[in-house]
Design a protein around this motif. Structure first.
Motif, short mmCIF file in Angstrom:
data_model
loop_
_atom_site.label_atom_id
_atom_site.label_comp_id
_atom_site.label_asym_id
_atom_site.label_seq_id
_atom_site.Cartn_x
_atom_site.Cartn_y
_atom_site.Cartn_z
N VAL A 168 0.86 -1.19 0.00
CA VAL A 168 0.00 0.00 0.00
C VAL A 168 0.89 1.23 0.00
O VAL A 168 1.58 1.52 0.97
N LYS A 207 0.95 5.23 -0.47
CA LYS A 207 0.12 6.43 -0.43
C LYS A 207 0.30 7.29 -1.67
O LYS A 207 -0.67 7.83 -2.20
N LEU A 209 -1.95 6.49 -4.79
CA LEU A 209 -3.41 6.52 -4.67
C LEU A 209 -3.89 7.91 -4.29
O LEU A 209 -3.15 8.69 -3.68
N SER A 210 -5.13 8.20 -4.64
CA SER A 210 -5.73 9.44 -4.15
C SER A 210 -5.95 9.28 -2.65
O SER A 210 -5.94 8.17 -2.12
N GLU A 211 -6.16 10.38 -1.96
CA GLU A 211 -6.37 10.32 -0.50
C GLU A 211 -7.58 9.44 -0.17
O GLU A 211 -7.52 8.61 0.74
N HIS A 212 -8.64 9.60 -0.92
CA HIS A 212 -9.86 8.80 -0.70
C HIS A 212 -9.59 7.31 -0.90
O HIS A 212 -9.97 6.47 -0.08
N ASP A 213 -8.94 6.96 -2.02
CA ASP A 213 -8.64 5.55 -2.30
C ASP A 213 -7.69 4.96 -1.26
O ASP A 213 -7.84 3.82 -0.84
N TYR A 214 -6.71 5.75 -0.85
CA TYR A 214 -5.75 5.31 0.16
C TYR A 214 -6.48 4.96 1.46
O TYR A 214 -6.25 3.91 2.05
N GLN A 263 -9.60 4.16 1.82
CA GLN A 263 -10.43 2.98 1.60
C GLN A 263 -9.60 1.70 1.66
O GLN A 263 -10.02 0.72 2.27
N VAL A 264 -8.45 1.72 1.05
CA VAL A 264 -7.57 0.54 1.06
C VAL A 264 -7.11 0.25 2.49
O VAL A 264 -7.08 -0.91 2.92
N VAL A 323 -8.53 -5.28 -4.51
CA VAL A 323 -7.37 -4.38 -4.43
C VAL A 323 -6.16 -5.01 -5.10
O VAL A 323 -5.33 -4.32 -5.70
N LYS A 333 -6.00 -5.75 -13.11
CA LYS A 333 -7.06 -5.08 -13.89
C LYS A 333 -6.77 -5.11 -15.35
O LYS A 333 -5.75 -5.26 -15.85
#
Length: 105
Positions: free
Chosen positions: A52, A54, A57-62, A64-65, A101, A105
């Motif tokens: 993971v 940071k 990822l966007s702050e929101h996605d981070y 969430q993960v 996660v 993809k």
């Protein structure tokens, strides 16, 4: 799957009251706790510490993960503390929620 099997075996073994079954019960409890600890260790020291990132990822996605990983950690901890199937089901659900996660993809 091992944690689920261990809980099922513990529930079955505690019914007999035989000393030998009590010994086997202790071994299954130890196995359940060992596997939950290994899962917690892997999530914390491998996935969270190494996978993971940071900055990727966007702050929101981070966030969430992080929440998905935390849910697995909490569910694994609860399987250590319980002799019921509900925490095992919660752990399976948390792992399934985390799976996307890491799927390609």
């Amino acid at each position: 799957m091992t944690i689920r099997k261990a809980v099922a075996q513990c529930q079955e073994l505690c019914k007999s009251g035989k000393l030998q079954d009590t010994h086997q019960l202790v071994r299954w409890i130890n196995t359940k706790e060992e596997h939950a600890s290994k899962l917690m260790h892997t999530i914390a020291e491998y996935f969270l510490a190494q996978k993971v990132k940071k900055e990727q990822l966007s702050e929101h996605d981070y966030l969430q993960v992080l929440a998905l990983h935390h849910a697995v950690l909490v569910a694994a901890m609860k399987t250590k503390q319980s002799s019921e199937m509900a925490p095992v089901d919660a752990l399976d659900k948390a792992i399934q929620a985390l799976r996307p996660v890491y799927e390609k993809k």
